[in-house]
Design a protein around this motif. Sequence first.
Motif, PDB file in Angstrom:
ATOM      1  N   HIS A 182       0.813  -1.219   0.000  1.00 46.07           N
ATOM      2  CA  HIS A 182       0.000   0.000   0.000  1.00 46.07           C
ATOM      3  C   HIS A 182       0.847   1.270   0.000  1.00 46.07           C
ATOM      4  O   HIS A 182       0.315   2.357  -0.171  1.00 46.07           O
ATOM      5  CB  HIS A 182      -1.020   0.012   1.151  1.00 46.07           C
ATOM      6  N   GLN A 211      -2.316  -6.165   2.166  1.00 48.04           N
ATOM      7  CA  GLN A 211      -2.589  -4.866   1.536  1.00 48.04           C
ATOM      8  C   GLN A 211      -3.778  -4.196   2.214  1.00 48.04           C
ATOM      9  O   GLN A 211      -4.828  -4.823   2.409  1.00 48.04           O
ATOM     10  CB  GLN A 211      -2.886  -5.095   0.053  1.00 48.04           C
ATOM     11  N   ALA A 212      -3.636  -2.925   2.575  1.00 49.65           N
ATOM     12  CA  ALA A 212      -4.770  -2.158   3.090  1.00 49.65           C
ATOM     13  C   ALA A 212      -5.812  -1.992   1.988  1.00 49.65           C
ATOM     14  O   ALA A 212      -5.475  -1.791   0.818  1.00 49.65           O
ATOM     15  CB  ALA A 212      -4.297  -0.796   3.584  1.00 49.65           C
ATOM     16  N   THR A 213      -7.082  -2.093   2.387  1.00 48.77           N
ATOM     17  CA  THR A 213      -8.155  -1.996   1.394  1.00 48.77           C
ATOM     18  C   THR A 213      -9.125  -0.881   1.738  1.00 48.77           C
ATOM     19  O   THR A 213      -9.325  -0.538   2.911  1.00 48.77           O
ATOM     20  CB  THR A 213      -8.924  -3.323   1.291  1.00 48.77           C
ATOM     21  N   ASN A 214      -9.742  -0.344   0.683  1.00 51.49           N
ATOM     22  CA  ASN A 214     -10.777   0.674   0.854  1.00 51.49           C
ATOM     23  C   ASN A 214     -12.175   0.085   0.729  1.00 51.49           C
ATOM     24  O   ASN A 214     -13.167   0.807   0.735  1.00 51.49           O
ATOM     25  CB  ASN A 214     -10.590   1.797  -0.179  1.00 51.49           C
ATOM     26  N   MET A 238      -4.654   2.478  -0.973  1.00 54.16           N
ATOM     27  CA  MET A 238      -5.509   1.346  -0.623  1.00 54.16           C
ATOM     28  C   MET A 238      -6.075   0.742  -1.906  1.00 54.16           C
ATOM     29  O   MET A 238      -6.277   1.452  -2.894  1.00 54.16           O
ATOM     30  CB  MET A 238      -6.621   1.805   0.315  1.00 54.16           C
ATOM     31  N   SER A 280      -9.653  -3.968   7.725  1.00 53.14           N
ATOM     32  CA  SER A 280      -9.533  -3.327   6.413  1.00 53.14           C
ATOM     33  C   SER A 280      -8.208  -3.664   5.712  1.00 53.14           C
ATOM     34  O   SER A 280      -7.489  -2.787   5.234  1.00 53.14           O
ATOM     35  CB  SER A 280      -9.692  -1.806   6.527  1.00 53.14           C
ATOM     36  N   GLY A 281      -7.907  -4.945   5.704  1.00 54.15           N
ATOM     37  CA  GLY A 281      -6.712  -5.395   5.023  1.00 54.15           C
ATOM     38  C   GLY A 281      -6.878  -6.811   4.510  1.00 54.15           C
ATOM     39  O   GLY A 281      -7.401  -7.672   5.223  1.00 54.15           O
TER      40      GLY A 281
END
Length: 289
Positions: A182, A211-214, A238, A280-281
């Motif tokens: 990220h 990976q950080a996600t949106n 993200m 959130s990952g």
Amino acid sequence: MTAEETDATPSWMRIPADADPDSSGARIDVSVAHPARRYDYWLGGKDNFPADRASGDQIAAAFPTIRLAVIENRAFLRRAVTYLAREAGIRQFLDIGTGIPTANNTHQVAQSIAPTSRIVYVDNDPIVLVHARALLTSSDEGATAYIDADLRDPDKILQAPELTATLDLSQPVGLMLVAVMHFILDEDNPYDLVGQLVSAMPSGSYLTVTQATNDYLPPEKIKEINAVGQRTRVPARMRSKEEFARFFDGLEFVEPGIVSVADWRAENEPQPRPTAAEVSGYGAVARIP
């Protein structure tokens, strides 16, 4: 580091007046937040500076469960390395974006299962490298090495003498990209970078990524987090589940595939598990055919 250093600064972090400006120590800039030091702050470590803490607090204000997220990310790393060493038989690891050493580092987990495991760590923060050389000591049977390099320069990593002296790239390798992608923005060609690293690994190797996600954040929170990244000079990208999946194109997912880092092979972790929104990952492990 400059004349503004306080007496609280550890002596090993202070830079002599005659230091080589290109040396690792001379490159430590405490006025700007660094991902590894900010991560250390969220984990409750002491190897961080006001800029790191300020950036960390601003992210926490926008995403209050960030500390839970980084703790779960570390737990994922432990479980992934355990799987690779115990079930997949991996005895070599290339861990890029090492971070400041804490509990259950890659070599500790791998060598507790297979003492002959060999690990190469890569990071671009001088403080991480100082810690790594001091604290990440290998078992007598195995080996660890450390490369001062950036993921954005895979050629430097792959051609580093520390890597070629420690790993045998004709044998399977566990390629670890945990909590680093990220920070690789779209203009850095993240998929090409990962593809170049994967292409250098022999068949039977494994790619591990978080990976950080949106996907679980409302638009206003995403905007707020991105603004903090720009303001504190630690921009991040993200990614959605579909975007994350692209890192694994052509590879064979290990069950359960792409899931929240809190849920990947977490049957033996304390229950109930954190929600996907709290973390959130995404995390996944895949075999390189």
